[in-house]
Design a protein around this motif. Structure first.
Motif, PDB file in Angstrom:
ATOM      1  N   GLU A 145     110.406 -26.893 -57.300  1.00  0.00           N
ATOM      2  CA  GLU A 145     109.195 -26.626 -58.079  1.00  0.00           C
ATOM      3  C   GLU A 145     108.124 -27.677 -57.796  1.00  0.00           C
ATOM      4  O   GLU A 145     106.946 -27.348 -57.624  1.00  0.00           O
ATOM      5  CB  GLU A 145     109.516 -26.576 -59.572  1.00  0.00           C
ATOM      6  CG  GLU A 145     108.332 -26.234 -60.452  1.00  0.00           C
ATOM      7  CD  GLU A 145     107.720 -24.867 -60.165  1.00  0.00           C
ATOM      8  OE1 GLU A 145     106.494 -24.727 -60.324  1.00  0.00           O
ATOM      9  OE2 GLU A 145     108.453 -23.951 -59.757  1.00  0.00           O
ATOM     10  N   LEU A 146     108.518 -28.931 -57.730  1.00  0.00           N
ATOM     11  CA  LEU A 146     107.563 -29.990 -57.405  1.00  0.00           C
ATOM     12  C   LEU A 146     106.995 -29.805 -56.004  1.00  0.00           C
ATOM     13  O   LEU A 146     105.794 -29.998 -55.779  1.00  0.00           O
ATOM     14  CB  LEU A 146     108.228 -31.367 -57.526  1.00  0.00           C
ATOM     15  CG  LEU A 146     108.379 -31.898 -58.941  1.00  0.00           C
ATOM     16  CD1 LEU A 146     109.187 -33.185 -58.941  1.00  0.00           C
ATOM     17  CD2 LEU A 146     107.025 -32.127 -59.582  1.00  0.00           C
ATOM     18  N   LYS A 147     107.833 -29.421 -55.060  1.00  0.00           N
ATOM     19  CA  LYS A 147     107.361 -29.176 -53.692  1.00  0.00           C
ATOM     20  C   LYS A 147     106.340 -28.028 -53.673  1.00  0.00           C
ATOM     21  O   LYS A 147     105.342 -28.107 -52.976  1.00  0.00           O
ATOM     22  CB  LYS A 147     108.535 -28.850 -52.769  1.00  0.00           C
ATOM     23  CG  LYS A 147     109.399 -30.044 -52.437  1.00  0.00           C
ATOM     24  CD  LYS A 147     110.553 -29.605 -51.559  1.00  0.00           C
ATOM     25  CE  LYS A 147     111.542 -30.710 -51.330  1.00  0.00           C
ATOM     26  NZ  LYS A 147     112.690 -30.273 -50.534  1.00  0.00           N
ATOM     27  N   ARG A 148     106.617 -26.965 -54.441  1.00  0.00           N
ATOM     28  CA  ARG A 148     105.685 -25.837 -54.491  1.00  0.00           C
ATOM     29  C   ARG A 148     104.342 -26.270 -55.063  1.00  0.00           C
ATOM     30  O   ARG A 148     103.286 -25.829 -54.611  1.00  0.00           O
ATOM     31  CB  ARG A 148     106.282 -24.691 -55.298  1.00  0.00           C
ATOM     32  CG  ARG A 148     107.365 -23.915 -54.570  1.00  0.00           C
ATOM     33  CD  ARG A 148     107.772 -22.642 -55.290  1.00  0.00           C
ATOM     34  NE  ARG A 148     108.541 -22.858 -56.497  1.00  0.00           N
ATOM     35  CZ  ARG A 148     109.854 -22.987 -56.552  1.00  0.00           C
ATOM     36  NH1 ARG A 148     110.581 -22.928 -55.446  1.00  0.00           N
ATOM     37  NH2 ARG A 148     110.464 -23.163 -57.704  1.00  0.00           N
ATOM     38  N   LYS A 149     104.344 -27.130 -56.058  1.00  0.00           N
ATOM     39  CA  LYS A 149     103.101 -27.628 -56.653  1.00  0.00           C
ATOM     40  C   LYS A 149     102.295 -28.438 -55.643  1.00  0.00           C
ATOM     41  O   LYS A 149     101.076 -28.330 -55.579  1.00  0.00           O
ATOM     42  CB  LYS A 149     103.394 -28.467 -57.891  1.00  0.00           C
ATOM     43  CG  LYS A 149     103.805 -27.658 -59.089  1.00  0.00           C
ATOM     44  CD  LYS A 149     104.054 -28.542 -60.285  1.00  0.00           C
ATOM     45  CE  LYS A 149     104.505 -27.697 -61.462  1.00  0.00           C
ATOM     46  NZ  LYS A 149     104.745 -28.504 -62.657  1.00  0.00           N
ATOM     47  N   ILE A 150     102.975 -29.232 -54.856  1.00  0.00           N
ATOM     48  CA  ILE A 150     102.289 -30.048 -53.859  1.00  0.00           C
ATOM     49  C   ILE A 150     101.645 -29.155 -52.802  1.00  0.00           C
ATOM     50  O   ILE A 150     100.517 -29.397 -52.383  1.00  0.00           O
ATOM     51  CB  ILE A 150     103.275 -31.042 -53.202  1.00  0.00           C
ATOM     52  CG1 ILE A 150     103.688 -32.099 -54.208  1.00  0.00           C
ATOM     53  CG2 ILE A 150     102.676 -31.686 -51.960  1.00  0.00           C
ATOM     54  CD1 ILE A 150     104.815 -32.989 -53.747  1.00  0.00           C
ATOM     55  N   ILE A 151     102.350 -28.112 -52.376  1.00  0.00           N
ATOM     56  CA  ILE A 151     101.833 -27.203 -51.357  1.00  0.00           C
ATOM     57  C   ILE A 151     100.584 -26.480 -51.874  1.00  0.00           C
ATOM     58  O   ILE A 151      99.629 -26.264 -51.133  1.00  0.00           O
ATOM     59  CB  ILE A 151     102.917 -26.202 -50.913  1.00  0.00           C
ATOM     60  CG1 ILE A 151     104.005 -26.963 -50.131  1.00  0.00           C
ATOM     61  CG2 ILE A 151     102.328 -25.080 -50.075  1.00  0.00           C
ATOM     62  CD1 ILE A 151     105.240 -26.148 -49.839  1.00  0.00           C
ATOM     63  N   LYS A 152     100.568 -26.113 -53.173  1.00  0.00           N
ATOM     64  CA  LYS A 152      99.427 -25.407 -53.754  1.00  0.00           C
ATOM     65  C   LYS A 152      98.187 -26.286 -53.815  1.00  0.00           C
ATOM     66  O   LYS A 152      97.070 -25.796 -53.763  1.00  0.00           O
ATOM     67  CB  LYS A 152      99.769 -24.914 -55.156  1.00  0.00           C
ATOM     68  CG  LYS A 152     100.708 -23.734 -55.187  1.00  0.00           C
ATOM     69  CD  LYS A 152     100.974 -23.303 -56.605  1.00  0.00           C
ATOM     70  CE  LYS A 152     101.949 -22.155 -56.659  1.00  0.00           C
ATOM     71  NZ  LYS A 152     102.266 -21.766 -58.047  1.00  0.00           N
ATOM     72  N   GLU A 153      98.378 -27.602 -53.944  1.00  0.00           N
ATOM     73  CA  GLU A 153      97.223 -28.504 -54.100  1.00  0.00           C
ATOM     74  C   GLU A 153      96.573 -28.857 -52.829  1.00  0.00           C
ATOM     75  O   GLU A 153      96.672 -28.734 -51.789  1.00  0.00           O
ATOM     76  CB  GLU A 153      97.664 -29.795 -54.809  1.00  0.00           C
ATOM     77  CG  GLU A 153      98.061 -29.527 -56.228  1.00  0.00           C
ATOM     78  CD  GLU A 153      98.597 -30.780 -56.935  1.00  0.00           C
ATOM     79  OE1 GLU A 153      98.634 -31.857 -56.340  1.00  0.00           O
ATOM     80  OE2 GLU A 153      98.983 -30.639 -58.094  1.00  0.00           O
TER      81      GLU A 153
END
Length: 153
Positions: A145-153
């Motif tokens: 989930e944290l990785k997905r958030k980083i990719i979105k930013e």
């Protein structure tokens, strides 16, 4: 091949370890069986470090001798000698930190990258693996989930 599958909680991408160290990664699962890609697969890569706490690199197999792996990307600023222990990195999202991978057998310099190339004698005797354990990272979903958030930013 492991005689355990999804019915026992085994899932793809789980770490597989033995009594002596890292064996590989689960790649396919059926209800009662699992297929493991061992460290002795040219596509297998594990982030590793020296047990003494320095030098972060990548372990892979060069397809030659099943008793040895290759650890690359170790900076020349790190003091490395034959017999040093190589373990899984604390930065791996798959393997618990500090699991044995092997010991340094030979140290060579990579002139192109200014790093070391280490020949590592495997901790696991791949000629004689009898028992293996699939290891689940209980924090994997949170990490994803944290990785997905980083990719979105």
């Amino acid at each position: 091949m492991l005689h355990r599958g999804s019915a026992e909680g085994v899932a793809p991408n789980m770490a597989v370890v033995g009594m002596d160290g890292i064996i590989g990664t689960v790649v396919h699962v059926s209800e009662n069986m699992s297929l493991v890609m061992s460290l002795l697969n040219r596509q297998s890569k594990v982030i590793a470090t020296l047990k003494k706490g320095s030098g972060l690199g990548e372990v892979s197999w060069d397809g030659k001798d099943p008793r040895y792996l290759v650890l690359t990307k170790i900076p020349k600023t790190v003091v490395v000698k034959k017999g040093d222990t190589v373990v899984s990195s604390p930065y791996s999202d798959k393997f618990p930190p500090g699991l044995p991978i092997g010991t340094v057998y030979k140290v060579e310099q990579d002139q192109e990258t200014n790093t070391y190339i280490l020949l590592v004698k495997t901790a696991v005797d791949f000629y004689n693996v009898q028992h293996a354990y699939a290891v689940k990272n209980l924090l994997q979903e949170e990490m994803n989930e944290l990785k997905r958030k980083i990719i979105k930013e």
